[in-house]
Design an enzyme around this catalytic site. Structure first.
Site, short mmCIF file in Angstrom:
data_model
loop_
_atom_site.label_atom_id
_atom_site.label_comp_id
_atom_site.label_asym_id
_atom_site.label_seq_id
_atom_site.Cartn_x
_atom_site.Cartn_y
_atom_site.Cartn_z
N LYS A 295 18.10 48.78 34.07
CA LYS A 295 19.26 48.60 33.20
C LYS A 295 20.35 49.62 33.56
CE LYS A 295 20.10 48.49 28.24
NZ LYS A 295 19.50 48.45 26.91
N ARG A 296 19.91 50.81 33.86
CA ARG A 296 20.85 51.89 34.11
C ARG A 296 21.52 51.74 35.49
NH1 ARG A 296 19.82 56.82 35.92
NH2 ARG A 296 17.60 56.35 36.05
#
Ligand code: GLU
Length: 546
Positions: A295-296
């Protein structure tokens, strides 16, 4: 100990008899082999590619088998709930044409197995928890956060498995007096499963995707109801998938580690277990290593990314199917025009380990898909994208439908047998056509000196006549090339390159960059036709000043 009395004390009041639930949610009347599957996202606002990956598999399996696919919202974790998240889930999946037959806010469906929001099912979970307590299979635990983290530290230091089990499960063995004293003192409590398992025992398990695997029995006294009376994922999963009559749970492989807990819960609750298939994760090549999409680090994990970039939804679906079923790619090569629903999707052909997700592969698929559309279909797709995500200027590109269609017909090569494959996404396509709409920005440099450029631009402008057909136009460019010391014919240039300053294509390139800002475009004569004489001339003039 009087477990019934304890159950009444912990969860006071009348709850429906469990048989009532069995009647309220009867077995589904479906054909033989029909699978009931579900997507069960948490409404955290972040709907990702992994959700879509698993949703497509569930949807295909349900619908190929004549079964049902429903949407359940796992909103027991209120802290992470985001407003509008359910709408976002539904929109995202609708965009990729994943169809639910029933579930949370699925209009027009009977929705007989609802409510489909777990928060609205609180009473059901408590009724089952009460039953487990009254049978001595669950108990209250009064341990505080601090006590639990101290336990974790101690176990870690002693290199033991962490968690609440066996000798560490202190509340498991509280006496009746101790329990009532804690309750009388108003101590908050959670309800834990009294595990009957033994972690030294292994069991064979058949996973529909991974095949035969060995899992360790659960011995953790997992929390089933939190202190606010809301269930944990584990407990809600068992009850919902039982009562909603799920036959096959296809979910991400990150849940494999919790499988022993779920198996024990199904057994303790007296439910027949569903079949499980743990789907491999989407991986990304990162230098030498492969890792899970993050996600990051990876914007492409978010489904919003595909809409913003304007990926053609079918292309994303085709790629997901390519990764999901090993025989899909070949089938699709043979049947590119067929509805994707006709592909014989099967659980047996799902990958056992990590699927490598590669954006450049998706780009190729996307270019293929877009090259199969008509100019009109492309127009609708691009306009929808621009209306939602384009800049003000880009929205304007599609306001004159007739003009935009001329541009598209050229850029897509719709008249030829061999279609161009220049478009990958709506965003990139729109940007690549900017020069037709006055938004030209020069992205490529001239490869000739300024003096030569001016000579070419001036010479061309002198002989340019908008009514020339393509052939006449090109013979004028050739003549101009010859007069400036460039080879008018490519074959002459190839035979004797030293005799020339360059080739006719170098001359054409100067004109191309002057008019479009780019060294690579579709046919330049057609571009000039679409732009019209006035606009073409003004660009030729402007290019002299650069
Ligand atoms: N709520 C869980 C998740 O979002 C669902 C897992 C499952 O499909 O059982 O990961």
């Amino acid at each position: 100990m009087d477990y019934r009395k304890l159950a009444e004390r912990l969860l006071p009041g009348e709850y429906p008899a469990l048989t009532e639930y069995e009647e309220r949610y009867p077995l589904r009347a479906l054909g033989k082999g029909a699978e009931v599957t579900r997507l069960a996202p948490s409404p955290t606002g972040f709907i990702h590619l992994g959700n879509l990956f698993v949703a497509i598999a569930n949807e295909r399996i349900a619908h190929r088998s004549g079964g049902v696919m429903y949407l359940r919202i796992e909103d027991t974790d209120l802290k992470r709930k985001v407003d509008g998240a359910v709408e976002a889930v539904k929109n995202a999946l609708r965009y990729f044409d994943v169809r639910f037959d029933e579930g949370a806010e699925i209009e027009g469906a009977e929705n007989a197995y609802g409510p489909y929001y777990q928060r609205e099912r609180a009473e059901i979970y408590r009724a089952y928890a009460k039953d487990l307590i009254s049978r001595g299979l669950a108990y209250p635990c009064f341990c505080t956060e601090e006590e639990l983290s101290a336990l974790r530290e101690k176990q870690t230091a002693e290199k033991k498995i962490t968690g609440y089990y066996g000798e560490y499960a202190v509340c498991r063995n509280l006496t009746e007096e101790q329990i009532y004293a804690a309750l009388d003192a108003g101590k908050p409590f959670v309800v834990r499963l009294r595990s009957q398992g033994d972690a030294t025992r292994k069991l064979n398990f058949h996973d529909e995707i991974k095949g035969d695997i060995v899992v360790t029995e659960n011995d953790q006294d997992v929390v089933i109801l939190k202190s606010d009376g809301i269930p944990t994922y584990h407990f809600a999963h068992a009850i919902d998938d039982h009562l909603m009559r799920t036959t096959l749970v296809i979910r991400g492989e990150e849940w494999l580690a919790s499988l022993p807990i779920h198996l024990e819960l199904f057994d303790a609750l007296g439910f027949r277990r569903p079949k499980y298939g743990h789907n491999c994760s989407l991986m990304k090549q990162d230098g030498e290593t492969r890792r899970k999409l993050s996600k990051r680090k990876d914007p492409e994990l978010s489904l919003e990314f595909y809409r913003k970039e304007g990926y053609f939804p079918r292309a994303v679906k085709v790629y997901m199917l390519t990764l999901l079923n090993s025989n899909f790619e070949e089938w699709y090569r043979k049947n590119p025009e067929k509805p994707l629903e006709e592909f014989p999707f099967s659980v047996g052909k799902m990958g056992k380990s990590g699927a490598l997700f590669d954006l450049s592969k998706l780009n190729d698929i996307s270019a293929d898909e877009l090259s199969r559309l008509s100019a009109e279909e492309t127009f609708d797709f691009l306009k929808d994208w621009a209306d939602e995500f384009g800049s003000e200027e880009q929205k304007g590109y599609y306001s004159d439908r007739e003009y935009a269609l001329r541009v598209l017909n050229l850029c897509m090569g719709t008249s030829g047998k061999k279609r161009r494959k220049d478009f990958r996404t709506a965003k990139q396509a729109t940007e690549s056509m900017a020069y037709f709409f006055g938004g030209a920005v020069r992205t490529d440099d001239y490869r000739v000196d300024r003096e030569t450029r001016i000579a070419i631009l001036t010479g061309f402008a002198e002989s340019y006549d908008v009514s020339d057909d393509a052939q006449t136009w090109f013979s004028k460019v050739k003549a101009l090339a010859g007069s400036l010391g460039f080879a008018a014919e490519t074959k002459d240039y190839k035979a004797n390159p030293e005799a020339y300053r360059g080739n006719v294509s170098d001359v054409a390139e100067v004109l191309r960059i002057a008019v479009t800002g780019r060294a690579n475009t579709p046919d330049l004569w057609t571009i000039m036709q679409i732009l019209g004489e006035e606009e073409t001339r003004s660009r030729l003039v402007a290019a002299k000043e650069e």
